[in-house]
Motif scaffolding. Structure first.
Motif, mmCIF file in Angstrom:
data_model
loop_
_atom_site.group_PDB
_atom_site.id
_atom_site.type_symbol
_atom_site.label_atom_id
_atom_site.label_comp_id
_atom_site.label_asym_id
_atom_site.label_seq_id
_atom_site.Cartn_x
_atom_site.Cartn_y
_atom_site.Cartn_z
ATOM 1 N N ALA A 284 0.735 -0.703 -0.062
ATOM 2 C CA ALA A 284 -0.039 0.155 0.042
ATOM 3 C C ALA A 284 1.080 1.322 -0.095
ATOM 4 O O ALA A 284 0.635 2.650 -0.425
ATOM 5 N N CYS A 285 1.518 1.179 0.579
ATOM 6 C CA CYS A 285 2.528 2.978 1.063
ATOM 7 C C CYS A 285 2.798 2.942 -0.466
ATOM 8 O O CYS A 285 3.467 4.314 -1.195
ATOM 9 N N GLY A 291 2.708 6.126 -6.271
ATOM 10 C CA GLY A 291 1.490 7.139 -7.365
ATOM 11 C C GLY A 291 1.130 8.538 -7.323
ATOM 12 O O GLY A 291 0.971 9.931 -8.438
ATOM 13 N N LEU A 292 1.613 9.609 -5.911
ATOM 14 C CA LEU A 292 2.195 11.001 -5.865
ATOM 15 C C LEU A 292 4.092 10.699 -6.160
ATOM 16 O O LEU A 292 3.612 12.272 -6.536
ATOM 17 N N GLY A 293 4.550 9.660 -6.849
ATOM 18 C CA GLY A 293 5.926 10.583 -7.322
ATOM 19 C C GLY A 293 7.119 10.850 -6.838
ATOM 20 O O GLY A 293 7.744 11.602 -6.652
ATOM 21 N N VAL A 294 6.653 10.916 -5.131
ATOM 22 C CA VAL A 294 8.138 11.257 -4.385
ATOM 23 C C VAL A 294 9.022 10.276 -3.946
ATOM 24 O O VAL A 294 8.909 9.258 -4.810
ATOM 25 N N ASP A 295 9.666 10.882 -3.337
ATOM 26 C CA ASP A 295 11.209 10.273 -3.278
ATOM 27 C C ASP A 295 11.132 9.315 -1.928
ATOM 28 O O ASP A 295 11.839 7.764 -1.681
ATOM 29 N N ARG A 296 10.426 9.345 -1.074
ATOM 30 C CA ARG A 296 10.265 8.156 0.540
ATOM 31 C C ARG A 296 9.015 8.609 1.069
ATOM 32 O O ARG A 296 8.349 10.279 1.031
ATOM 33 N N LEU A 297 8.616 7.312 1.322
ATOM 34 C CA LEU A 297 7.336 7.871 1.856
ATOM 35 C C LEU A 297 7.299 5.849 3.014
ATOM 36 O O LEU A 297 7.480 5.043 2.952
ATOM 37 N N THR A 312 6.471 -0.489 8.822
ATOM 38 C CA THR A 312 6.297 -1.413 7.664
ATOM 39 C C THR A 312 7.926 -1.257 7.057
ATOM 40 O O THR A 312 9.322 -0.236 7.187
ATOM 41 N N ALA A 313 8.092 -2.835 6.370
ATOM 42 C CA ALA A 313 9.438 -2.726 5.771
ATOM 43 C C ALA A 313 9.803 -1.883 5.083
ATOM 44 O O ALA A 313 8.942 -1.096 4.171
ATOM 45 N N SER A 314 10.965 -1.245 4.674
ATOM 46 C CA SER A 314 11.265 -0.176 4.117
ATOM 47 C C SER A 314 13.163 -0.846 3.791
ATOM 48 O O SER A 314 13.872 -0.773 4.404
ATOM 49 N N VAL A 382 5.976 11.300 3.872
ATOM 50 C CA VAL A 382 6.277 11.423 2.930
ATOM 51 C C VAL A 382 7.229 12.755 2.345
ATOM 52 O O VAL A 382 6.967 13.847 2.975
ATOM 53 N N ALA A 383 8.643 12.451 1.801
ATOM 54 C CA ALA A 383 9.232 13.693 1.197
ATOM 55 C C ALA A 383 9.827 13.299 0.134
ATOM 56 O O ALA A 383 9.712 12.398 -0.913
#
Length: 660
Positions: A284-285, A291-297, A312-314, A382-383
């Motif tokens: 989901a993340c 979808g947002l095209g962000v660098d980190r969530l 969550t795992a990252s 979100v960054a």
């Protein structure tokens, strides 16, 4: 563009021309109506009455001649009286005629007829006087004079016809002149209106048609078409310009809407993932991040006394490493944290949070709290690595995602808490019931010894007191048994030995066991229609207990002389066990809570009918454990019907092994 080309001026000129034409036509119409009314009024009030008066004069002079001749022949006074009446009527009509002829300016029109009539009347009256004097009558002179009267009246009629024709000719000329004037005014108005209409067509109609065509094409999907802003009145050009600007804005909004719709679909898609296993939260993340095209969530759990930890795992290290939970809670106290550039990232947040952002090279970010009132238990981070102004659509998507995350985390925590509470409740009920049952069994044993006289003989009062104690101990033991059974049914630990059972056998055994109770309560316990065969796969003891509870309640709440009736029918793939009583019934307000543990109807409490409020709860648990259900219908003061529905056992189905 000249002010003369404004819509107001074009329409005002057109309206002015039309108004003048309408006023002119209206004035001519009014003049025509007035003249027609005048002519009609003169004819009806003057000419026609003159004709009527001339006819009356002719009739009266003729009737006077007839009466005169009758007198001369018969010398009868009645003819003379008739002559006098007609003479007076002639004079009255003649005066009226003379007055009207003077009004229309023709006083001489009846002069000949008046002179001839006067001469005849004078001759007639002279002859009457001569005859009254005894002379012989003579008609020669009066007849000749009357011929003159007749000729004079004919001339009068002709003169009246000439007057009427003169009036008609004048009326016709007047109407022709008015019609010609109306036609000329209408023709002139038509020419002027045509010119003004052409101007309106060039300045208004055609530009508006072109604009309408562009709007229609735009509505049908040709969103790239634009209106002509070089032709038309000032306002039309202004509308076309505004339409073009609106079309440009709509195109931009459509692009934003498509983007927002994509984000909405993405957040809706992940909602089901968040309700699944925790490992689905990673996907989901990733879905929202891509979808947002962000660098980190990343998703973090927050406690007041610990650092933020990843939920969550990252594949990357956490952006919030080393940030104390109380710092995050303080930063998110008033809602999300939004920063579009590094300067904003470093301001308005605790130093530990600003240091973490600088350490990881965050240029813009959004931090959203996952919280319920007075409790922040998580944060969505979100960054981006570059400066970025977050659009409203992306922020809305993040708010939705954060809302789903908050719900999922809250539900997970609540379910964990509920499972713990349920387990604790079951353990408490089992322990408490067991601890109560052991001393109660010992007490019951000693009561039996006392009642049997093993400790010496008892007098009557002692026996009665022990009987009360024994009955209440029995009620307490039954309550503990019910609690233990409910606990086993809730936890799935109740012993079940299911095998094919015929319903009529269960009914017979229940009626047999409950018959003494019904007899003591003076209630008629009957068995109605019972379908046979009607097999079900059930634990016989549990089924008998459920049906026994239903029948026991029915007997308990039925007055002396009432009736309780048991029946069993088959409907499609169900066996329906129905118990109907004629008891006190249940208030409608109490029906919803009857299957709740320890719930008792208000009229049962008011009537001080003994009970624990567990019977129907046990019935429902047993029915549901057999794949069935229970329904209750009642009317206060009439009675109650309880229906147990159980799956019908198909004889062709191979017998399953008994479960325990």
């Amino acid at each position: 563009m000249s002010p003369r080309d404004t819509v107001r001026r074009v329409l005002r000129r057109l309206v002015l021309v039309l108004s003048v034409i309408i006023l002119g036509m209206t004035a001519l119409s009014l003049v025509s109506v007035l003249l027609i009314q005048q002519e009609v009024r003169q004819v009806t009030r003057e000419i026609t009455p003159m004709v009527d008066d001339s006819n009356l004069m002719r009739i009266n002079v003729t009737d006077a001649q007839t009466s005169f001749q009758g007198f001369l022949v018969t010398r009868d006074q009645g003819f003379l009286d008739s002559y006098a009446r007609h003479r007076a009527a002639f004079t009255e009509s003649n005066d009226s005629f003379q007055e009207r002829s003077a009004m229309i300016g023709k006083p001489e029109v009846a002069a000949d007829f008046d002179a001839a009539s006067t001469e005849w009347f004078e001759l007639a009256e002279a002859e009457i006087a001569r005859v009254q004097a005894g002379a012989e009558p003579s008609l020669v002179d009066s007849v000749d004079a009357f011929d003159v009267v007749t000729d004079a009246h004919a001339a009068l009629v002709k003169d009246m016809s000439d007057i009427r024709q003169e009036r008609r000719d004048r009326y016709t000329q007047l109407m022709s002149g008015l019609a010609l004037a109306t036609g000329l005014v209408g023709l002139g108005g038509l020419l002027i209106t045509r010119g003004q209409s052409g101007l309106a067509l060039r300045r208004l109609a055609r530009p508006l048609q072109d604009l309408e065509s562009v709007v229609s094409r735009h509505r049908q999907g040709s969103v790239d078409v634009r209106a002509d802003t070089t032709a038309g009145a000032t306002e039309v050009v202004a509308v076309a310009t505004a339409f073009n600007e609106l079309a440009d804005e709509n195109a931009e909004l459509e692009r934003a809407r498509v983007r927002q719709l994509e984000l909405y679909r993405a957040t809706i898609k992940v909602a089901s993932q968040l309700s699944s296993a925790p490992e689905e939260w990673d996907r989901a993340c990733v879905t929202i991040r891509d979808g947002l095209g962000v660098d980190r969530l990343s998703l973090h759990e927050v406690t007041r006394h610990q650092h933020a930890s990843l939920l969550t795992a990252s594949p990357h290290s956490s952006l919030l490493d080393g940030v104390p939970g109380e710092d995050l809670a303080a930063a998110l106290e008033h809602g999300r944290v939004l920063a579009n550039d590094p300067e904003q990232v470093a301001t308005g947040v605790p130093a530990s949070l600003a240091a973490a952002a600088e350490r990881h090279g965050v240029a813009s970010w959004v931090l959203l709290p996952l919280a319920v009132p007075d409790n922040t238990f998580g944060v969505l981070c979100v960054a981006r690595w570059e400066t970025y102004r977050w659009p409203g659509g992306e922020l809305d998507a993040l708010d939705r995602f954060a809302g789903y995350l908050t719900t999922a985390l809250a539900v997970r925590r609540m379910m964990t808490s509920m499972y713990d509470l349920d387990r604790q409740k079951s353990d408490f009920m089992a322990t408490t019931s067991h601890e109560l049952r052991t001393p109660l069994t010992s007490m019951a044993g000693y009561l039996e010894l006392l009642e049997d006289g093993d400790f010496g003989p008892l007098n009557e009062r002692q026996a009665q007191a022990l009987g009360v104690v024994s009955r209440n101990a029995g009620r307490l033991r039954a309550l503990i048994d019910d609690l233990l059974l409910l606990n086993r049914l809730d936890s799935g630990q109740a012993s079940m030995h299911r095998r094919p059972v015929e319903v009529h056998e269960v009914i017979s055994r229940v009626v047999e066991s409950m018959h003494p109770v019904a007899r003591n309560a003076q209630v008629d316990l009957r068995v109605g229609e019972v379908a046979q065969p009607a097999p079900v796969r059930a634990d016989r003891d549990q089924l008998e207990r459920a049906l026994g509870n239903v029948v026991s309640n029915a007997i308990k709440f039925t007055n002396i002389g009432g009736q309780v009736r048991l029946s069993a029918t088959v409907e499609e793939d169900l066996v329906l066990l129905e118990c109907t009583d004629t008891g006190m019934g249940i208030p409608e307000a109490d029906l919803a809570g009857l299957f709740t543990q320890f719930y008792r109807a208000s009229n049962a409490q008011q009537g001080q009918v003994q009970g624990t409020g567990l019977g129907l709860a046990i019935v429902r648990k047993i029915a549901e454990s057999h794949g069935g259900s229970v329904e209750l219908a009642s009317q206060e003061g009439v009675g109650t019907t309880v229906t147990l529905s159980l799956p019908l056992l198909d004889p062709a189905t191979p017998e399953e092994p008994a479960d325990g």
